[in-house]
Scaffold this motif. Sequence first.
Motif, mmCIF file in Angstrom:
data_model
loop_
_atom_site.group_PDB
_atom_site.id
_atom_site.type_symbol
_atom_site.label_atom_id
_atom_site.label_comp_id
_atom_site.label_asym_id
_atom_site.label_seq_id
_atom_site.Cartn_x
_atom_site.Cartn_y
_atom_site.Cartn_z
ATOM 1 N N ARG A 1 28.169 54.598 -26.088
ATOM 2 C CA ARG A 1 28.823 55.037 -24.855
ATOM 3 C C ARG A 1 30.181 54.360 -24.720
ATOM 4 O O ARG A 1 30.253 53.143 -24.581
ATOM 5 N N ARG A 2 31.238 55.159 -24.735
ATOM 6 C CA ARG A 2 32.589 54.610 -24.702
ATOM 7 C C ARG A 2 32.971 54.242 -23.282
ATOM 8 O O ARG A 2 32.917 55.062 -22.373
ATOM 9 N N SER A 3 33.339 52.946 -23.136
ATOM 10 C CA SER A 3 33.751 52.413 -21.829
ATOM 11 C C SER A 3 32.688 52.632 -20.768
ATOM 12 O O SER A 3 33.007 52.886 -19.597
ATOM 13 N N ARG B 1 41.861 47.579 -21.442
ATOM 14 C CA ARG B 1 43.001 48.016 -22.253
ATOM 15 C C ARG B 1 42.587 48.261 -23.694
ATOM 16 O O ARG B 1 43.011 49.245 -24.318
ATOM 17 N N LEU B 2 41.758 47.384 -24.239
ATOM 18 C CA LEU B 2 41.335 47.518 -25.628
ATOM 19 C C LEU B 2 40.113 48.424 -25.784
ATOM 20 O O LEU B 2 39.687 48.688 -26.900
ATOM 21 N N ARG B 3 39.529 48.868 -24.627
ATOM 22 C CA ARG B 3 38.355 49.744 -24.637
ATOM 23 C C ARG B 3 37.210 49.121 -25.458
ATOM 24 O O ARG B 3 36.669 49.721 -26.383
ATOM 25 N N GLN C 1 41.869 44.052 -34.422
ATOM 26 C CA GLN C 1 42.088 44.371 -35.825
ATOM 27 C C GLN C 1 41.142 45.448 -36.349
ATOM 28 O O GLN C 1 41.184 45.779 -37.532
ATOM 29 N N VAL C 2 40.240 45.974 -35.511
ATOM 30 C CA VAL C 2 39.308 47.008 -35.951
ATOM 31 C C VAL C 2 39.567 48.281 -35.147
ATOM 32 O O VAL C 2 40.156 48.227 -34.062
ATOM 33 N N PRO C 3 39.161 49.441 -35.657
ATOM 34 C CA PRO C 3 39.375 50.700 -34.906
ATOM 35 C C PRO C 3 38.709 50.658 -33.538
ATOM 36 O O PRO C 3 37.690 49.984 -33.340
ATOM 37 N N GLU C 4 39.284 51.395 -32.612
ATOM 38 C CA GLU C 4 38.821 51.354 -31.222
ATOM 39 C C GLU C 4 37.333 51.691 -31.051
ATOM 40 O O GLU C 4 36.636 50.993 -30.320
ATOM 41 N N PRO C 5 36.794 52.717 -31.715
ATOM 42 C CA PRO C 5 35.360 53.013 -31.508
ATOM 43 C C PRO C 5 34.428 51.909 -31.978
ATOM 44 O O PRO C 5 33.266 51.875 -31.581
ATOM 45 N N GLU C 6 34.920 50.997 -32.830
ATOM 46 C CA GLU C 6 34.071 49.937 -33.373
ATOM 47 C C GLU C 6 34.191 48.631 -32.605
ATOM 48 O O GLU C 6 33.603 47.620 -33.005
ATOM 49 N N LEU D 1 24.256 29.925 -25.456
ATOM 50 C CA LEU D 1 24.991 31.167 -25.257
ATOM 51 C C LEU D 1 25.575 31.581 -26.599
ATOM 52 O O LEU D 1 26.327 30.810 -27.219
ATOM 53 N N LEU D 2 25.218 32.775 -27.044
ATOM 54 C CA LEU D 2 25.746 33.307 -28.297
ATOM 55 C C LEU D 2 26.767 34.388 -27.986
ATOM 56 O O LEU D 2 26.522 35.278 -27.174
ATOM 57 N N VAL D 3 27.915 34.272 -28.670
ATOM 58 C CA VAL D 3 28.971 35.265 -28.520
ATOM 59 C C VAL D 3 29.257 35.842 -29.898
ATOM 60 O O VAL D 3 29.591 35.106 -30.826
ATOM 61 N N ALA D 4 29.093 37.134 -30.023
ATOM 62 C CA ALA D 4 29.306 37.792 -31.317
ATOM 63 C C ALA D 4 30.155 39.029 -31.112
ATOM 64 O O ALA D 4 30.064 39.701 -30.080
ATOM 65 N N ASP D 5 31.006 39.318 -32.096
ATOM 66 C CA ASP D 5 31.858 40.498 -31.993
ATOM 67 C C ASP D 5 31.739 41.335 -33.260
ATOM 68 O O ASP D 5 31.122 40.929 -34.245
ATOM 69 N N SER D 6 32.330 42.501 -33.207
ATOM 70 C CA SER D 6 32.309 43.414 -34.352
ATOM 71 C C SER D 6 33.617 43.386 -35.107
ATOM 72 O O SER D 6 33.995 44.358 -35.748
#
Length: 531
Positions: A31-33, A394-396, A433-438, A454-459
């Motif tokens: 689900r986008r945004s 802004r970065l969605r 640095q990665v495409p917006e949908p990812e 607390l774990l913080v992880a990104d794609s």
Amino acid sequence: MAAGAALCGGNAACRGVAQGLGASSPACAQRRSGVEVRHKLVWALAWISAWLLLTVAAAVALGTAELQRLRERFEADARVVHRLLSLRAVEHETILATLALLDVPGADAAAQRLPAIYPRVLAVLRREGNLPWGDAARAEALASAEAASRRAGRAWGLVSELGEGRLWVVQASDQASHALRIDLAGMVRAAEWPFAGMDAVRVELSHAGHRWVIQPGAAEQGGWRFQFDKPLTVRSQPFDVVAERRVGWSELPWAYMGAAAALIGGVLVGAALLQQQRVARRRAEELLRLGQRGRLNAMGEVAAGMAHELNQPLTAILASTRAAERLLRDDPADVDAARGAMKAAGEQARRAADVLSRLRRIMERPGGADRIEAVDLRAAVDGALHLVEPQLRRLRIQVRVQGQGTPIVMADPVALDQIIHNLLGNALHALEQVPEPERRLSLTAGAEARDGWLLVADSGPGIPPALRARVFDPFFTTREGGLGLGLSLCETLAAGMDGRLELAAAGDPRRVAAGMPGAAFILSLPLRHQP
């Protein structure tokens, strides 16, 4: 600073970020945004609900005021009707009294001219002695009314023809009795009638089951009803003046209600804009506070880094100058060797100057004193997400906050804010640095043994294996223009609170559950209630 750090947090209330317990569903990731949409929907519903409540309240107030105004006007007009009918009834008694006083030969002919003066007087009857009343059909009823008038010592009304709009008023006298037949429809002239043209008003005279409708009024369904019921002040004509006013929905002040709704809407729109400005200002102030505190804490890291970086060049400078001194004392002095030693000392001095120049990029600002207290870890995360909400939109970036329970940890609230906000900044930089949908960001809170975590992880692209051992080193950074103190400072702050900040291993169950391919950091702090 590492290229792919991930996480966000703070201690203000989270606005605009979807939260939930347990693992997220695939639909949530697709689900986008979705978080932003939910936030805007809740915010809009809140303001719309406020507008509806205030509009309804204003409409009720305006409607009530209008109904009160209509009621007061109706009652005032009904009192005018009552006074007019009472005056006409008094005139009937006055006419009869005058006829009794002027009962002389020839007066009967004069009495027959009364209808020309009072059109509502249809007939004048006179009975003398034992003679019967001139109207044979009503002789018995008139005789009964005469007897009642004689007993009461006043005029007496005969209401048997009230339904036909007729009234007989009888006045008994020693010489002769008189009776007037009144047309009730003529008791009030049109010019005097206050309810003229008002179809919603019904007026009638009633007495003992008999009723004469003066103004029928139109049948109105629904709405409100006003009533007026008051007897005439003349006892010979004991009618009740009954008036009823129907108020339909169409008579409510809809134009004023619409204007009030528009005005309230305008005020609420202005209030919403002001609220957004206040939220943005508080967010900026919080970011400034964190930045100021971060600069002060960074000075400690800078000092430690300077001690490490300057130690080697200063030692080399000292050795070179001493060597040059010894060479110059020799006889003969070895000037060329001494010159080489001084040149080496100059090079080391320039290296030290480079290290000091980096210090100029740090602005020192005073901060508050450290304090350790119980802090809701989830609330801290919510507050940090609020601070970076504009960047998230802004970065969605799709944000997922999850966990079990609400860990309460012992920490310095400001230091905790700095750690989480710094990790958030790294995550946002990595996700650019990665495409917006990812672009996805996962925050998971939990507790185990003596610590809350607390774990913080990104794609994002993650941290290369060759750099993982250096991410917490002072002045190490892969970001262009970065100072390389962020993660080092965060690690120091965490250690100062008896906690730790570490890069999550690839096989860590918590990282695996998050399902993010990028960087993942785990912040651990002592729980308030330890087993």
